[in-house]
Scaffold this motif. Structure first.
Motif, mmCIF file in Angstrom:
data_model
loop_
_atom_site.group_PDB
_atom_site.id
_atom_site.type_symbol
_atom_site.label_atom_id
_atom_site.label_comp_id
_atom_site.label_asym_id
_atom_site.label_seq_id
_atom_site.Cartn_x
_atom_site.Cartn_y
_atom_site.Cartn_z
ATOM 1 N N SER A 198 4.522 8.686 1.296
ATOM 2 C CA SER A 198 5.132 9.868 0.704
ATOM 3 C C SER A 198 4.542 11.089 1.381
ATOM 4 O O SER A 198 3.323 11.200 1.527
ATOM 5 C CB SER A 198 4.825 9.904 -0.798
ATOM 6 O OG SER A 198 5.186 11.151 -1.338
ATOM 7 N N VAL A 199 5.406 12.011 1.800
ATOM 8 C CA VAL A 199 4.926 13.237 2.430
ATOM 9 C C VAL A 199 5.961 14.325 2.208
ATOM 10 O O VAL A 199 7.159 14.102 2.402
ATOM 11 C CB VAL A 199 4.619 13.022 3.934
ATOM 12 C CG1 VAL A 199 5.830 12.539 4.696
ATOM 13 C CG2 VAL A 199 4.059 14.266 4.571
ATOM 14 N N PHE A 200 5.509 15.466 1.732
ATOM 15 C CA PHE A 200 6.367 16.634 1.593
ATOM 16 C C PHE A 200 6.031 17.565 2.740
ATOM 17 O O PHE A 200 4.892 17.990 2.876
ATOM 18 C CB PHE A 200 6.116 17.359 0.261
ATOM 19 C CG PHE A 200 6.641 16.614 -0.925
ATOM 20 C CD1 PHE A 200 7.958 16.763 -1.314
ATOM 21 C CD2 PHE A 200 5.830 15.766 -1.648
ATOM 22 C CE1 PHE A 200 8.450 16.079 -2.411
ATOM 23 C CE2 PHE A 200 6.307 15.081 -2.743
ATOM 24 C CZ PHE A 200 7.627 15.236 -3.131
ATOM 25 N N CYS A 249 8.904 5.225 4.679
ATOM 26 C CA CYS A 249 8.640 6.647 4.706
ATOM 27 C C CYS A 249 9.618 7.404 3.826
ATOM 28 O O CYS A 249 10.818 7.147 3.851
ATOM 29 C CB CYS A 249 8.741 7.203 6.128
ATOM 30 S SG CYS A 249 7.364 6.697 7.122
ATOM 31 N N LEU A 250 9.099 8.309 3.044
ATOM 32 C CA LEU A 250 9.907 9.139 2.164
ATOM 33 C C LEU A 250 9.757 10.574 2.595
ATOM 34 O O LEU A 250 8.641 11.050 2.760
ATOM 35 C CB LEU A 250 9.438 8.999 0.720
ATOM 36 C CG LEU A 250 9.376 7.584 0.178
ATOM 37 C CD1 LEU A 250 8.716 7.596 -1.181
ATOM 38 C CD2 LEU A 250 10.757 7.013 0.090
ATOM 39 N N GLY A 275 -3.145 15.236 -6.257
ATOM 40 C CA GLY A 275 -3.093 13.801 -6.488
ATOM 41 C C GLY A 275 -2.068 13.298 -7.471
ATOM 42 O O GLY A 275 -2.122 12.144 -7.891
ATOM 43 N N ARG A 276 -1.087 14.112 -7.840
ATOM 44 C CA ARG A 276 -0.109 13.704 -8.853
ATOM 45 C C ARG A 276 0.673 12.458 -8.448
ATOM 46 O O ARG A 276 0.889 11.554 -9.256
ATOM 47 C CB ARG A 276 0.896 14.833 -9.095
ATOM 48 C CG ARG A 276 0.297 16.064 -9.658
ATOM 49 C CD ARG A 276 1.310 17.179 -9.705
ATOM 50 N NE ARG A 276 0.603 18.442 -9.864
ATOM 51 C CZ ARG A 276 1.143 19.523 -10.335
ATOM 52 N NH1 ARG A 276 2.402 19.531 -10.671
ATOM 53 N NH2 ARG A 276 0.435 20.617 -10.457
ATOM 54 N N ILE A 277 1.135 12.422 -7.204
ATOM 55 C CA ILE A 277 1.974 11.308 -6.768
ATOM 56 C C ILE A 277 1.160 10.027 -6.665
ATOM 57 O O ILE A 277 1.614 8.954 -7.063
ATOM 58 C CB ILE A 277 2.685 11.651 -5.446
ATOM 59 C CG1 ILE A 277 3.712 12.762 -5.720
ATOM 60 C CG2 ILE A 277 3.331 10.431 -4.822
ATOM 61 C CD1 ILE A 277 4.423 13.285 -4.513
ATOM 62 N N LYS A 300 0.831 -1.193 0.000
ATOM 63 C CA LYS A 300 0.000 0.000 0.000
ATOM 64 C C LYS A 300 0.873 1.254 0.000
ATOM 65 O O LYS A 300 1.818 1.374 0.776
ATOM 66 C CB LYS A 300 -0.897 0.003 1.235
ATOM 67 C CG LYS A 300 -1.853 1.178 1.293
ATOM 68 C CD LYS A 300 -2.769 1.076 2.503
ATOM 69 C CE LYS A 300 -3.756 2.222 2.553
ATOM 70 N NZ LYS A 300 -4.642 2.091 3.717
ATOM 71 N N THR A 301 0.527 2.184 -0.881
ATOM 72 C CA THR A 301 1.239 3.451 -0.983
ATOM 73 C C THR A 301 0.293 4.571 -0.592
ATOM 74 O O THR A 301 -0.822 4.654 -1.092
ATOM 75 C CB THR A 301 1.759 3.672 -2.415
ATOM 76 O OG1 THR A 301 2.623 2.592 -2.741
ATOM 77 C CG2 THR A 301 2.502 4.973 -2.535
ATOM 78 N N VAL A 302 0.764 5.437 0.298
ATOM 79 C CA VAL A 302 -0.045 6.550 0.793
ATOM 80 C C VAL A 302 0.719 7.840 0.578
ATOM 81 O O VAL A 302 1.922 7.917 0.827
ATOM 82 C CB VAL A 302 -0.365 6.361 2.298
ATOM 83 C CG1 VAL A 302 -0.997 7.596 2.876
ATOM 84 C CG2 VAL A 302 -1.275 5.170 2.494
ATOM 85 N N ASP A 303 0.014 8.861 0.105
ATOM 86 C CA ASP A 303 0.581 10.203 -0.016
ATOM 87 C C ASP A 303 -0.171 11.098 0.950
ATOM 88 O O ASP A 303 -1.373 11.322 0.804
ATOM 89 C CB ASP A 303 0.449 10.713 -1.454
ATOM 90 C CG ASP A 303 1.113 12.066 -1.661
ATOM 91 O OD1 ASP A 303 1.976 12.440 -0.841
ATOM 92 O OD2 ASP A 303 0.772 12.742 -2.649
ATOM 93 N N LEU A 304 0.520 11.592 1.950
ATOM 94 C CA LEU A 304 -0.087 12.472 2.957
ATOM 95 C C LEU A 304 0.021 13.910 2.487
ATOM 96 O O LEU A 304 1.104 14.369 2.141
ATOM 97 C CB LEU A 304 0.613 12.288 4.306
ATOM 98 C CG LEU A 304 0.549 10.876 4.883
ATOM 99 C CD1 LEU A 304 1.381 10.791 6.141
ATOM 100 C CD2 LEU A 304 -0.889 10.485 5.162
#
Length: 173
Positions: free
Chosen positions: A146-148, A171-172, A87-89, A78-82
């Protein structure tokens, strides 16, 4: 009551010079329109977040998306973008075979925009965007996150967000 000819009314408006009051009204109207756009599109994401943790929306560049994908290659699960924004990533991760791909975003306008992008890409039923505070998302079943984050958020917010590292090995930052 006499009806004005539209052509005559337009000619009259073109020939008339704007006075100070009309210029003031135009400036006030423009300012009000700019504020309305800000209040509807950008502010909703800031309402429930403490001031020190607020980060304005800035879309990820193509280079940033590619960098995140290079870090995720070969990592199933599972991949999550916080704070997924538009929604690009999430969309790019799904296209690379990372499933399920989920994005969390607090701003309802950006969630709607992300869903529109997914629909236009033909992935609307395959990716998921949720309107939720990223500080309250459970990451227990996530392999890749993924989180910026802005520098002001990394210090106070990151430990609370990630919890124990055993739950979020991918975590990235």
């Amino acid at each position: 009551m006499e009806q004005d000819d539209p052509a005559e009314a337009l000619t009259e408006l073109r020939e008339r010079r704007l006075g100070a009051l009309e210029l003031l009204q135009a400036a006030a109207g423009s300012g009000l329109a700019a504020y309305a756009v800000w209040a509807l599109l950008l502010q909703p994401g800031f309402r429930r977040v403490p001031l020190r943790l607020q980060v304005p929306y800035v879309g990820a560049s193509a280079r940033q998306v590619e960098h995140v994908l290079s870090l995720l290659r070969g990592r199933p699960g599972k991949t999550v973008d916080l704070g997924s924004g538009d929604g690009r990533i999430v969309l790019a991760a799904h296209r690379c075979g990372l499933r399920p791909a989920v994005g969390y975003e607090l701003n309802p306008w950006l969630v709607a925009l992300a869903r529109l992008h997914a629909w236009r890409a033909g992935c609307a039923g395959s990716v998921c965007y949720r309107r939720k505070d990223l500080w309250k998302v459970s990451l227990r079943d996530c392999r890749n996150v993924s989180v910026f984050l802005a520098p002001s958020v990394v210090g106070p917010g990151l430990p609370a967000l990630l919890g124990s590292s055993s739950h979020t090995p991918g975590c990235l930052l």
